[in-house]
Design an enzyme around this catalytic site. Structure first.
Site, mmCIF file in Angstrom:
data_model
loop_
_atom_site.group_PDB
_atom_site.id
_atom_site.type_symbol
_atom_site.label_atom_id
_atom_site.label_comp_id
_atom_site.label_asym_id
_atom_site.label_seq_id
_atom_site.Cartn_x
_atom_site.Cartn_y
_atom_site.Cartn_z
ATOM 1 C CG HIS A 1 31.651 22.942 -7.475
ATOM 2 N ND1 HIS A 1 31.971 22.316 -8.639
ATOM 3 C CD2 HIS A 1 30.701 22.184 -6.877
ATOM 4 C CE1 HIS A 1 31.260 21.210 -8.741
ATOM 5 N NE2 HIS A 1 30.475 21.116 -7.686
ATOM 6 C CG ASP B 1 29.372 22.027 -3.340
ATOM 7 O OD1 ASP B 1 28.323 21.376 -3.175
ATOM 8 O OD2 ASP B 1 30.390 21.543 -3.864
HETATM 9 O O1 DOR Z 1 32.516 17.640 -2.343
HETATM 10 C C1 DOR Z 1 31.407 17.467 -2.812
HETATM 11 N N1 DOR Z 1 30.400 16.994 -2.066
HETATM 12 N N2 DOR Z 1 31.216 17.724 -4.093
HETATM 13 C C2 DOR Z 1 30.077 17.411 -4.717
HETATM 14 O O2 DOR Z 1 29.960 17.657 -5.887
HETATM 15 C C3 DOR Z 1 28.976 16.742 -3.987
HETATM 16 C C4 DOR Z 1 29.069 16.985 -2.554
HETATM 17 C C5 DOR Z 1 28.189 16.082 -1.735
HETATM 18 O O3 DOR Z 1 27.011 15.939 -2.064
HETATM 19 O O4 DOR Z 1 28.669 15.541 -0.753
HETATM 20 ZN ZN ZN Z 2 27.484 20.236 -4.850
#
Ligand code: DOR
Ligand code: ZN
Length: 400
Positions: free
Chosen positions: A197, A269
């Site tokens: 990301h 993501d």
């Molecule tokens: O926004 C995010 N949520 N960034 C991350 O790197 C982890 C992810 C999560 O696992 O909730």
């Molecule tokens: Zn992630």
């Protein structure tokens, strides 16, 4: 039981072909002009048939956080979004940082209806587990704080992790990207780094330093392509993620990176959190994405922002290549019959009530998109057909 998918439109070497695809034993057996005999026939109605999307960055939350998502709900949502393979992240409870946690996750993932693989988590003291971990996509290293408690700070330790893994996926924001390049150069490390990301112009610039250009691959998430920090005003916590949304200028730089090939992969993501959790004062970071990535990209195709060939490279061919996933990522005889049929003219709004992710919300709710997946085929089985998902179990991927 052979399956013939007829009237397919395929893209190869920049040209469009009308073909039929014969599927046998879960593999693409023939791509042909002939109407071969089969027990079952699917009419693709001249829609484009893409290689199944490979989402190399999802958080399906199992074990430990299954109130947010699990391998069944996450994979059903993925299938509905045209995704046929996912690579799951290690920030579960317990985290996937030991061999026994990896084996347990392997067992739990068997309920998935899309193919799956795993990233193994790095900690400050699990180098021996990293060296023992078999059949993983990559090692995941967190150099910044986010959901889970997996941040590693010590550059010596980070250097050893890079040395121990053929490919490390790194959550690295802003200056941390520069730190990575310096660690690689200083310690003469040749193993690959995949930066998850990427969200800003600065990160792109640091990563694309000439000396290490080929060693680092870059991933961008749809939320950073289709939203920017102005959207925080209306969406609040529902657009809060790590890395945070950046300026319109950064957003433009990311699109430029997609256009000029600096960016190798688009991955969701997918990070579901419940609405109630997002409404708390100390909300968790992340947004869901497996059901909206392909529609957003197809809509962008319809707006001349990206080509179909680029979508296929970024979401199918490149992730297969980078993580060395066997027999996937392209449409080729002998390869797995993972196929995504898309209707480029279908216009539909993203609606929370339609979503299959357990969290049941999307930052793109209400957005009308043109271009949607209409059928998803995993290992030769129809797992998604026009609004309906079927619980047919998929397989763990293998690596070359
Ligand atoms: O926004 C995010 N949520 N960034 C991350 O790197 C982890 C992810 C999560 O696992 O909730
Ligand atoms: Zn992630």
């Amino acid at each position: 039981m052979p399956l013939l998918i007829k009237n397919c439109r395929l893209l190869a070497n920049g040209k469009v072909f009308a073909k039929n695809i014969l599927v046998k034993n879960g593999k693409i057996s023939r791509i042909t002009n002939k109407e071969l005999k089969a027990d079952k026939i699917i009419d693709a109605k001249n829609n484009f048939v893409l290689p199944g999307m490979i989402d190399c960055h999802v958080h399906f939350r199992e074990p430990g956080l299954t109130h947010k998502e699990d391998f069944l709900t996450g994979s059903m949502a993925a299938a509905k979004g045209g995704i046929t393979t996912v690579l799951d992240m290690p920030n579960t409870i317990p985290p996937t940082t030991t061999i026994s946690a990896l084996e347990e996750k392997r067992r739990l993932a068997k309920k998935s209806v899309v193919n799956y693989g795993f990233h193994f988590g790095a900690t400050a003291d699990n180098l021996s587990d990293i060296k023992k971990a078999k059949s993983i996509a990559a090692v995941k290293l967190y150099m910044d704080y986010t959901t889970g408690d997996l941040k590693v700070d010590d550059f010596e330790v980070i250097s050893d992790i890079f040395k121990a893994s053929k490919i490390t996926v790194v959550h690295a924001e802003e200056e941390r990207v520069k730190d990575i390049t310096e660690i690689l150069i200083r310690n003469k490390i040749k193993n690959k780094i995949h930066i998850a990301h990427v969200s800003s112009e600065k990160e792109l610039k640091y990563a694309k330093q000439n000396k290490i250009k080929k060693q680092i691959t870059l991933e961008v998430a749809p939320q950073h392509l289709f939203l920017n920090d102005k959207d925080l005003q209306s969406l609040g916590a529902f657009a809060e993620m790590k890395p945070r949304l950046k300026s319109e200028n950064d957003q433009k730089a990311l699109w430029k990176g997609v256009a000029n090939g600096d960016i190798d992969v688009i991955a969701t993501d997918h990070a579901p959190h419940l609405k109630e959790e997002k409404e708390q004062a100390n909300y968790p970071f992340g947004v869901p994405g497996v059901e909206t990535m392909l529609p957003l990209l197809l809509d962008a195709f319809n707006n001349n922002k990206i080509s179909l060939a680029q979508i296929i490279d970024l979401c199918c061919a490149n992730p297969a290549k980078i993580f060395k996933i066997r027999n996937k990522g392209i449409l080729k005889e002998g390869y797995d019959a993972d196929l995504t049929i898309v209707d480029l003219d279908k216009r539909q709004a993203v609606r929370n009530e339609d979503l299959l992710t357990k969290c049941k919300w999307s930052p793109f709710e209400g957005k009308i998109l043109k271009g949607w997946p209409v059928m998803t085929i995993v290992n030769g089985n129809v797992v998604y057909d026009n609004g309906e998902v079927f619980d047919i179990k998929a397989k763990e991927v293998s690596y070359s």
